[in-house]
Design a protein around this motif. Sequence first.
Motif, short mmCIF file in Angstrom:
data_model
loop_
_atom_site.label_atom_id
_atom_site.label_comp_id
_atom_site.label_asym_id
_atom_site.label_seq_id
_atom_site.Cartn_x
_atom_site.Cartn_y
_atom_site.Cartn_z
N ILE A 1 60.80 28.88 57.63
CA ILE A 1 61.16 27.48 57.80
C ILE A 1 60.87 27.02 59.22
O ILE A 1 60.46 25.87 59.45
CB ILE A 1 62.64 27.25 57.43
CG1 ILE A 1 62.91 27.73 56.00
CG2 ILE A 1 63.02 25.79 57.59
CD1 ILE A 1 62.01 27.09 54.96
N LEU A 2 61.06 27.91 60.19
CA LEU A 2 60.74 27.58 61.58
C LEU A 2 59.26 27.26 61.72
O LEU A 2 58.87 26.33 62.45
CB LEU A 2 61.12 28.74 62.49
CG LEU A 2 60.79 28.59 63.98
CD1 LEU A 2 61.51 27.39 64.58
CD2 LEU A 2 61.15 29.87 64.74
N LEU A 3 58.41 28.00 61.02
CA LEU A 3 56.97 27.74 61.06
C LEU A 3 56.65 26.34 60.53
O LEU A 3 55.75 25.66 61.04
CB LEU A 3 56.22 28.80 60.26
CG LEU A 3 54.69 28.68 60.25
CD1 LEU A 3 54.13 28.77 61.67
CD2 LEU A 3 54.07 29.77 59.37
N PRO B 1 52.59 25.94 55.41
CA PRO B 1 53.82 26.72 55.59
C PRO B 1 54.97 26.25 54.71
O PRO B 1 55.90 27.03 54.45
CB PRO B 1 54.14 26.53 57.07
CG PRO B 1 52.80 26.35 57.71
CD PRO B 1 52.04 25.51 56.72
N MET B 2 54.95 25.00 54.25
CA MET B 2 55.97 24.56 53.30
C MET B 2 55.88 25.40 52.02
O MET B 2 56.91 25.75 51.41
CB MET B 2 55.80 23.08 52.98
CG MET B 2 56.09 22.16 54.16
SD MET B 2 55.64 20.43 53.84
CE MET B 2 56.81 20.00 52.56
N ILE B 3 54.66 25.73 51.61
CA ILE B 3 54.45 26.60 50.44
C ILE B 3 54.89 28.02 50.77
O ILE B 3 55.63 28.66 50.01
CB ILE B 3 52.97 26.58 50.02
CG1 ILE B 3 52.51 25.16 49.66
CG2 ILE B 3 52.75 27.55 48.86
CD1 ILE B 3 53.14 24.58 48.44
N TYR B 4 54.45 28.52 51.93
CA TYR B 4 54.75 29.91 52.29
C TYR B 4 56.26 30.13 52.47
O TYR B 4 56.82 31.11 51.98
CB TYR B 4 54.04 30.29 53.59
CG TYR B 4 52.55 30.00 53.61
CD1 TYR B 4 51.81 29.97 52.44
CD2 TYR B 4 51.89 29.75 54.80
CE1 TYR B 4 50.45 29.70 52.45
CE2 TYR B 4 50.52 29.49 54.83
CZ TYR B 4 49.82 29.46 53.65
OH TYR B 4 48.47 29.19 53.68
N GLY B 5 56.91 29.22 53.19
CA GLY B 5 58.34 29.36 53.43
C GLY B 5 59.14 29.31 52.14
O GLY B 5 60.09 30.09 51.94
N ALA C 1 50.52 31.53 46.78
CA ALA C 1 50.34 30.94 48.10
C ALA C 1 48.86 30.94 48.51
O ALA C 1 48.35 29.93 49.03
CB ALA C 1 51.18 31.70 49.13
N ILE C 2 48.18 32.05 48.27
CA ILE C 2 46.76 32.14 48.64
C ILE C 2 45.93 31.18 47.78
O ILE C 2 45.03 30.49 48.29
CB ILE C 2 46.25 33.58 48.47
CG1 ILE C 2 46.91 34.50 49.51
CG2 ILE C 2 44.73 33.63 48.62
CD1 ILE C 2 46.56 35.97 49.34
N SER C 3 46.24 31.10 46.49
CA SER C 3 45.50 30.21 45.59
C SER C 3 45.65 28.75 46.01
O SER C 3 44.65 28.00 46.05
CB SER C 3 45.98 30.39 44.15
OG SER C 3 45.78 31.73 43.71
N ILE C 4 46.88 28.34 46.33
CA ILE C 4 47.11 26.96 46.75
C ILE C 4 46.38 26.68 48.06
O ILE C 4 45.79 25.61 48.25
CB ILE C 4 48.62 26.68 46.90
CG1 ILE C 4 49.33 26.83 45.55
CG2 ILE C 4 48.86 25.29 47.48
CD1 ILE C 4 48.76 25.97 44.45
N THR C 5 46.40 27.66 48.97
CA THR C 5 45.70 27.49 50.24
C THR C 5 44.21 27.25 50.03
O THR C 5 43.63 26.30 50.58
CB THR C 5 45.90 28.74 51.12
OG1 THR C 5 47.29 28.92 51.38
CG2 THR C 5 45.16 28.58 52.45
N ILE D 1 52.65 18.17 44.77
CA ILE D 1 53.00 18.64 43.42
C ILE D 1 53.25 20.15 43.42
O ILE D 1 54.23 20.63 42.83
CB ILE D 1 51.89 18.27 42.42
CG1 ILE D 1 51.87 16.76 42.20
CG2 ILE D 1 52.10 19.00 41.09
CD1 ILE D 1 50.71 16.28 41.35
N THR D 2 52.37 20.90 44.09
CA THR D 2 52.53 22.36 44.09
C THR D 2 53.79 22.78 44.85
O THR D 2 54.44 23.77 44.49
CB THR D 2 51.30 23.04 44.71
OG1 THR D 2 51.05 22.49 46.02
CG2 THR D 2 50.08 22.82 43.85
N TYR D 3 54.14 22.02 45.88
CA TYR D 3 55.39 22.29 46.60
C TYR D 3 56.60 21.93 45.74
O TYR D 3 57.57 22.69 45.67
CB TYR D 3 55.40 21.49 47.90
CG TYR D 3 56.71 21.51 48.64
CD1 TYR D 3 57.20 22.69 49.20
CD2 TYR D 3 57.48 20.35 48.78
CE1 TYR D 3 58.40 22.72 49.88
CE2 TYR D 3 58.69 20.37 49.46
CZ TYR D 3 59.14 21.55 50.01
OH TYR D 3 60.34 21.57 50.68
#
Length: 285
Positions: free
Chosen positions: A73-75, A98-102, A131-135, A149-151
């Motif tokens: 979340i800090l990221l 990072p919203m996806i990763y966090g 996460a990698i696919s969305i990126t 949408i993905t988030y």
Amino acid sequence: MVKAIKFESKHPFWGQRTATLDWCEENYLVNEYIAEFINTTTNLTFFCLCFFGIYTTVKYGLEKRFILAYAGILLVGIGSWCFHMTLLYQFQLLDELPMIYGTCILMHNIFETGPKRKYGLYLPLALITYAISITIMYLYVVIPIFHQITYAMLVTVLNFRSYYIVDKLPKDSQLRTSMQSLLFKSWTIFGLGFLAWNFDNIACDYLRSARQKVGRPTSYLLEFHGWWHIFTAIGTHYWIVFNQYVRLILLGEANNWDIKWTIGFIPYVARSLENNVKVNRKKIK
């Protein structure tokens, strides 16, 4: 009333905007080095709460998984600061991805709540793949709604899982009531942020006109994207504390821990003192 000063933006400090989004706050209005001053500085809420969460997690010997959650979340806060300060595309990605990763980290923590791993390596591999696919897709599908949408899909699953866990706790128990209350507070605060985000988008012309009329610093209160940052940071912190305590309940450790509050409205998990529980310095594995 302080008269607004518009800094010369023909040659902005960070160059012309390359981001696909430009929010309602007027660019370079307050500071010549910061494109969106309020949208940038409200990210301090993320910094303060994440460092506080990491501090309490380490101090009381809670699991390292929650340090990772706060770091994720800090990221987001760091990326959002850079994005709103510069309005450059590369920092927009540092905000949005990072919203996806966090959230993937939070997803792992809320699905693996028992004393033994339930999903083994399948869950982390699935989340990493997502996460990698969305990126990769977002680098080609440069449309903000795709990210949103993905988030939103992750957040929806996260909240359904959270409610499912609370619903499985013993009915009419104090622990169930406390967890329901904390979860609903998290949802309410996050929901207020979502409403602020939408209002900032929908009523931008009205907000800009109103800000010009009231002048600074009162106009800062009408920067609703900034309120999105503040409410999101607080709501997410509430949720991580909820996750910490639910984990302790399911590990059978709840009697040794309490949810405490600082400055009246910021929760954290600490060892219980009411029952003269001796401090166990061995961290929960």
